[in-house]
Design a protein around this motif. Sequence first.
Motif, PDB file in Angstrom:
ATOM      1  N   LEU A  68       0.696  -1.228  -0.110  1.00  0.00           N
ATOM      2  CA  LEU A  68      -0.135   0.066  -0.067  1.00  0.00           C
ATOM      3  C   LEU A  68       0.961   1.418   0.030  1.00  0.00           C
ATOM      4  N   ALA A  69       0.445   2.240  -0.528  1.00  0.00           N
ATOM      5  CA  ALA A  69       1.182   3.437  -0.634  1.00  0.00           C
ATOM      6  C   ALA A  69       1.006   4.271   0.595  1.00  0.00           C
ATOM      7  N   ARG A  70      -0.305   4.127   0.954  1.00  0.00           N
ATOM      8  CA  ARG A  70      -0.437   4.773   2.520  1.00  0.00           C
ATOM      9  C   ARG A  70      -0.875   3.921   3.296  1.00  0.00           C
ATOM     10  N   PRO A  71      -0.915   4.331   4.697  1.00  0.00           N
ATOM     11  CA  PRO A  71      -1.470   3.705   5.659  1.00  0.00           C
ATOM     12  C   PRO A  71      -3.074   3.298   5.381  1.00  0.00           C
ATOM     13  N   PRO A  72      -3.754   2.147   5.752  1.00  0.00           N
ATOM     14  CA  PRO A  72      -4.922   1.679   5.379  1.00  0.00           C
ATOM     15  C   PRO A  72      -6.220   2.924   5.646  1.00  0.00           C
ATOM     16  N   ALA A  73      -5.544   3.305   6.993  1.00  0.00           N
ATOM     17  CA  ALA A  73      -6.730   4.600   7.340  1.00  0.00           C
ATOM     18  C   ALA A  73      -6.817   5.718   6.553  1.00  0.00           C
ATOM     19  N   ALA A  74      -5.772   5.901   5.932  1.00  0.00           N
ATOM     20  CA  ALA A  74      -5.543   6.953   4.813  1.00  0.00           C
ATOM     21  C   ALA A  74      -6.171   6.661   3.345  1.00  0.00           C
ATOM     22  N   ILE A  75      -6.552   5.403   2.912  1.00  0.00           N
ATOM     23  CA  ILE A  75      -7.232   5.075   1.992  1.00  0.00           C
ATOM     24  C   ILE A  75      -8.554   4.732   2.110  1.00  0.00           C
ATOM     25  N   THR A  76      -9.641   5.475   1.159  1.00  0.00           N
ATOM     26  CA  THR A  76     -10.917   5.088   1.261  1.00  0.00           C
ATOM     27  C   THR A  76     -11.577   4.214   0.065  1.00  0.00           C
ATOM     28  N   VAL A  77     -12.683   3.802   0.445  1.00  0.00           N
ATOM     29  CA  VAL A  77     -13.386   2.996  -0.585  1.00  0.00           C
ATOM     30  C   VAL A  77     -13.659   4.051  -2.040  1.00  0.00           C
ATOM     31  N   ALA A  78     -13.762   5.368  -1.687  1.00  0.00           N
ATOM     32  CA  ALA A  78     -13.911   6.267  -2.830  1.00  0.00           C
ATOM     33  C   ALA A  78     -12.500   6.008  -3.507  1.00  0.00           C
ATOM     34  N   ASP A  79     -11.506   6.241  -2.794  1.00  0.00           N
ATOM     35  CA  ASP A  79     -10.351   6.356  -3.740  1.00  0.00           C
ATOM     36  C   ASP A  79     -10.090   5.066  -4.516  1.00  0.00           C
ATOM     37  N   ILE A  80     -10.415   3.755  -4.005  1.00  0.00           N
ATOM     38  CA  ILE A  80     -10.469   2.353  -4.601  1.00  0.00           C
ATOM     39  C   ILE A  80     -11.428   2.414  -5.876  1.00  0.00           C
ATOM     40  N   VAL A  81     -12.385   2.757  -5.631  1.00  0.00           N
ATOM     41  CA  VAL A  81     -13.611   2.975  -6.640  1.00  0.00           C
ATOM     42  C   VAL A  81     -13.152   3.713  -8.051  1.00  0.00           C
ATOM     43  N   GLU A  82     -12.736   5.146  -7.445  1.00  0.00           N
ATOM     44  CA  GLU A  82     -12.324   5.922  -8.555  1.00  0.00           C
ATOM     45  C   GLU A  82     -10.971   5.376  -9.520  1.00  0.00           C
ATOM     46  N   ALA A  83     -10.147   4.652  -8.676  1.00  0.00           N
ATOM     47  CA  ALA A  83      -8.860   4.088  -9.392  1.00  0.00           C
ATOM     48  C   ALA A  83      -9.429   3.061 -10.503  1.00  0.00           C
ATOM     49  N   ASN A 117     -24.794  13.383  -6.072  1.00  0.00           N
ATOM     50  CA  ASN A 117     -23.553  12.812  -6.279  1.00  0.00           C
ATOM     51  C   ASN A 117     -22.426  12.886  -5.149  1.00  0.00           C
ATOM     52  N   GLY A 118     -22.285  14.207  -4.468  1.00  0.00           N
ATOM     53  CA  GLY A 118     -21.675  14.370  -3.587  1.00  0.00           C
ATOM     54  C   GLY A 118     -21.801  13.564  -2.218  1.00  0.00           C
ATOM     55  N   ALA A 119     -23.147  13.329  -1.975  1.00  0.00           N
ATOM     56  CA  ALA A 119     -23.580  12.477  -0.808  1.00  0.00           C
ATOM     57  C   ALA A 119     -23.088  11.164  -1.142  1.00  0.00           C
ATOM     58  N   VAL A 120     -23.302  10.682  -2.295  1.00  0.00           N
ATOM     59  CA  VAL A 120     -22.932   9.028  -2.531  1.00  0.00           C
ATOM     60  C   VAL A 120     -21.313   9.250  -2.452  1.00  0.00           C
ATOM     61  N   LYS A 121     -20.564  10.120  -3.011  1.00  0.00           N
ATOM     62  CA  LYS A 121     -19.204  10.077  -2.911  1.00  0.00           C
ATOM     63  C   LYS A 121     -18.495  10.198  -1.581  1.00  0.00           C
ATOM     64  N   GLY A 122     -19.171  10.979  -0.623  1.00  0.00           N
ATOM     65  CA  GLY A 122     -18.945  11.236   0.578  1.00  0.00           C
ATOM     66  C   GLY A 122     -19.008  10.024   1.431  1.00  0.00           C
ATOM     67  N   ALA A 123     -20.127   9.357   1.420  1.00  0.00           N
ATOM     68  CA  ALA A 123     -20.301   8.164   2.009  1.00  0.00           C
ATOM     69  C   ALA A 123     -19.195   7.066   2.002  1.00  0.00           C
ATOM     70  N   LEU A 124     -18.900   6.941   0.457  1.00  0.00           N
ATOM     71  CA  LEU A 124     -17.728   6.165   0.132  1.00  0.00           C
ATOM     72  C   LEU A 124     -16.278   6.485   0.482  1.00  0.00           C
ATOM     73  N   ALA A 125     -16.233   8.001   0.766  1.00  0.00           N
ATOM     74  CA  ALA A 125     -15.206   8.393   1.309  1.00  0.00           C
ATOM     75  C   ALA A 125     -14.970   8.294   2.855  1.00  0.00           C
ATOM     76  N   GLY A 126     -16.144   8.247   3.387  1.00  0.00           N
ATOM     77  CA  GLY A 126     -16.002   7.872   4.847  1.00  0.00           C
ATOM     78  C   GLY A 126     -15.754   6.502   5.311  1.00  0.00           C
ATOM     79  N   VAL A 127     -15.481   5.612   4.412  1.00  0.00           N
ATOM     80  CA  VAL A 127     -15.116   4.268   4.915  1.00  0.00           C
ATOM     81  C   VAL A 127     -13.870   4.136   4.426  1.00  0.00           C
ATOM     82  N   SER A 128     -12.851   3.826   5.331  1.00  0.00           N
ATOM     83  CA  SER A 128     -11.436   3.654   5.110  1.00  0.00           C
ATOM     84  C   SER A 128     -11.103   2.219   5.149  1.00  0.00           C
ATOM     85  N   LEU A 129     -10.090   2.046   4.425  1.00  0.00           N
ATOM     86  CA  LEU A 129      -9.437   0.558   4.166  1.00  0.00           C
ATOM     87  C   LEU A 129      -9.283  -0.084   5.573  1.00  0.00           C
ATOM     88  N   ALA A 130      -8.780   0.757   6.331  1.00  0.00           N
ATOM     89  CA  ALA A 130      -8.505   0.204   7.918  1.00  0.00           C
ATOM     90  C   ALA A 130      -9.909  -0.407   8.527  1.00  0.00           C
TER      91      ALA A 130
END
Length: 136
Positions: A68-83, A117-130
């Motif tokens: 991982l390039a960052r700690p799991p707490a610094a990676i969100t579901v939104a990051d992964i989905v957008e990747a 759209n912002g609400a959905v993205k915010g919800a995904l960004a609120g869930v960390s990989l950790a």
Amino acid sequence: MRLSSLADYAVVMMAAAARHCGASCRLNATSLAEETGLPLPTVQKLVSKLSAAGLIESARGTGGGFRLARPPAAITVADIVEAIEGPIALTTCVDTGKHDCAIEATCRVMPHWNAVNGAVKGALAGVSLASLSRSA
């Protein structure tokens, strides 16, 4: 709304990587494929996409693998989905630069889609990989 299989598998793979050792050690695609049950070619494809997005770092050769390039707490579901999927955009009118809606000129809902759209993205960004990598 449904995520693609690749986005789903990327979340599964990243959670497994976070469980192993977070950002502190290197993993290989073969062991991750075995652990997750994902086909090796799929894991390799995901490693490539996630690496291009800056979520994992990979190295070839002896002692290679990825982490991982960052700690799991610094990676969100939104990051992964957008990747994997690209920017989160529920409709074409929130996808910057796209103007292919037949009713765009008269749509009265269009101004509100950004909030949805912002609400959905915010919800995904609120869930960390950790949080996904913890035992249930």
